[in-house]
Design a protein around this motif. Sequence first.
Motif, PDB file in Angstrom:
ATOM      1  N   LEU A  74       0.796  -1.222   0.000  1.00  9.83           N
ATOM      2  CA  LEU A  74       0.000   0.000   0.000  1.00  9.83           C
ATOM      3  C   LEU A  74       0.831   1.277   0.000  1.00  9.83           C
ATOM      4  O   LEU A  74       0.276   2.371  -0.145  1.00  9.83           O
ATOM      5  CB  LEU A  74      -0.937  -0.005   1.224  1.00  9.83           C
ATOM      6  N   LYS A  75       2.140   1.159   0.184  1.00  2.00           N
ATOM      7  CA  LYS A  75       3.041   2.317   0.179  1.00  2.00           C
ATOM      8  C   LYS A  75       2.676   3.320   1.273  1.00  2.00           C
ATOM      9  O   LYS A  75       2.630   4.528   1.051  1.00  2.00           O
ATOM     10  CB  LYS A  75       3.025   3.013  -1.188  1.00  2.00           C
ATOM     11  N   VAL A  76       2.385   2.806   2.467  1.00  3.23           N
ATOM     12  CA  VAL A  76       2.106   3.674   3.618  1.00  3.23           C
ATOM     13  C   VAL A  76       3.023   3.250   4.763  1.00  3.23           C
ATOM     14  O   VAL A  76       3.648   2.193   4.719  1.00  3.23           O
ATOM     15  CB  VAL A  76       0.632   3.589   4.064  1.00  3.23           C
ATOM     16  N   LYS A  77       3.092   4.084   5.798  1.00  4.80           N
ATOM     17  CA  LYS A  77       3.960   3.813   6.939  1.00  4.80           C
ATOM     18  C   LYS A  77       3.132   3.406   8.159  1.00  4.80           C
ATOM     19  O   LYS A  77       1.956   3.753   8.261  1.00  4.80           O
ATOM     20  CB  LYS A  77       4.807   5.043   7.250  1.00  4.80           C
ATOM     21  N   PRO A  78       3.751   2.681   9.090  1.00  5.14           N
ATOM     22  CA  PRO A  78       3.031   2.250  10.294  1.00  5.14           C
ATOM     23  C   PRO A  78       2.434   3.417  11.063  1.00  5.14           C
ATOM     24  O   PRO A  78       3.075   4.469  11.214  1.00  5.14           O
ATOM     25  CB  PRO A  78       4.125   1.562  11.123  1.00  5.14           C
ATOM     26  N   GLY A  79       1.209   3.238  11.525  1.00  4.13           N
ATOM     27  CA  GLY A  79       0.575   4.234  12.378  1.00  4.13           C
ATOM     28  C   GLY A  79      -0.002   5.438  11.673  1.00  4.13           C
ATOM     29  O   GLY A  79      -0.474   6.365  12.328  1.00  4.13           O
ATOM     30  N   THR A  80       0.000   5.452  10.347  1.00  7.15           N
ATOM     31  CA  THR A  80      -0.467   6.646   9.623  1.00  7.15           C
ATOM     32  C   THR A  80      -1.935   6.574   9.227  1.00  7.15           C
ATOM     33  O   THR A  80      -2.682   7.542   9.412  1.00  7.15           O
ATOM     34  CB  THR A  80       0.384   6.878   8.369  1.00  7.15           C
ATOM     35  N   VAL A  81      -2.367   5.435   8.674  1.00  5.82           N
ATOM     36  CA  VAL A  81      -3.758   5.284   8.219  1.00  5.82           C
ATOM     37  C   VAL A  81      -4.238   3.871   8.553  1.00  5.82           C
ATOM     38  O   VAL A  81      -3.431   2.955   8.697  1.00  5.82           O
ATOM     39  CB  VAL A  81      -3.879   5.510   6.694  1.00  5.82           C
TER      40      VAL A  81
END
Length: 343
Positions: free
Chosen positions: A320-327
């Motif tokens: 998903l190309k996101v970082k932990p704790g962001t969304v």
Amino acid sequence: MEYRLLPIFTLLNLALVAIHAALPPEVYWKSVLPTTPMPKAITDILYPDWVEEKSTSVNVGGKGVNVHAGKGGGGTNVNVGGKGSGGGVNVHAGHKGKPVHVSVGSKSPFNYIYASTETQLHDDPNVALFFLEKDLHPGTKLNLHFTTSSNIQATFLPRQVADSIPFSSSKVEVVFNKFSVKPGSEEAQIMKNTLSECEEGGIKGEEKYCATSLESMIDFSTSKLGKNVEVVSTEVVEDKETGLQKYTVAPGVNKLSGDKAVVCHKQNYPYAVFYCHKTETTRAYSVPLEGTNGVRVKAVAVCHTHTSEWNPKHLAFQVLKVKPGTVPVCHFLPEDHVVWVPK
């Protein structure tokens, strides 16, 4: 040959004795959860159905054991430790089941302590089940790959039988012997992986448990959520190919719970074992999907609202190309997984 087949006959005999000695798993379910229907993921692998309704063939070490018990011709064929597996465990179920290949090096994508591997990113069909909660609305198009539960038919054993079999890395040689699995084989490594994942600690805020019987799954889940629960699984409505394709979220998305749930993921093992984990930062949804080939799926989605404790290189973040704790990070459940939520 007779000596090699003895463990399977012993297990079958113990299972039949246990069914008469205590409540069968289905009866135990009804006694504890009289108003909660069983999801398809559970009814598909109930041990009483295996004994009473189907002709069963168990293939261990490349040698067949045919046990005709009751009516019906669908049958279950489990191949553990056979030759020519190509590096995994192949399980056939009934006349229409296709073999499922399990890669030795794969870690469960639903265990959030692990980093993903290049093999998983390229070969694991579960990659296509992850998405973001913001996309969970009618009209969204997602590329998904649902695996059919009929492909993996490791059935539930009655609790007395399951409890009599060691489920521990320290006694894995005993388990190999029971199921005629050759130590050092790739099948043996897959079983070791499952035991290792079950024995490792969970992430912060997670309560985890590996259920080796339906009864133990019921006890764990109701101890966390109470007995007024709903238990659901993903179901493919039409009997059509559900390989990787584009699905559209149809109207009728329904939130199933607050932020508390127990999610149980089926593991790779000779009999049914579920890795269950309970968190209070989880939202579950019922999601109707329509595939490009016309297949309709009553999908169950689980969204995790707190991911800061996950491995930063977990499969979901890579995809998903996101970082932990962001969304919030979500995933659809494969057909042979279940989620328990308060009603």
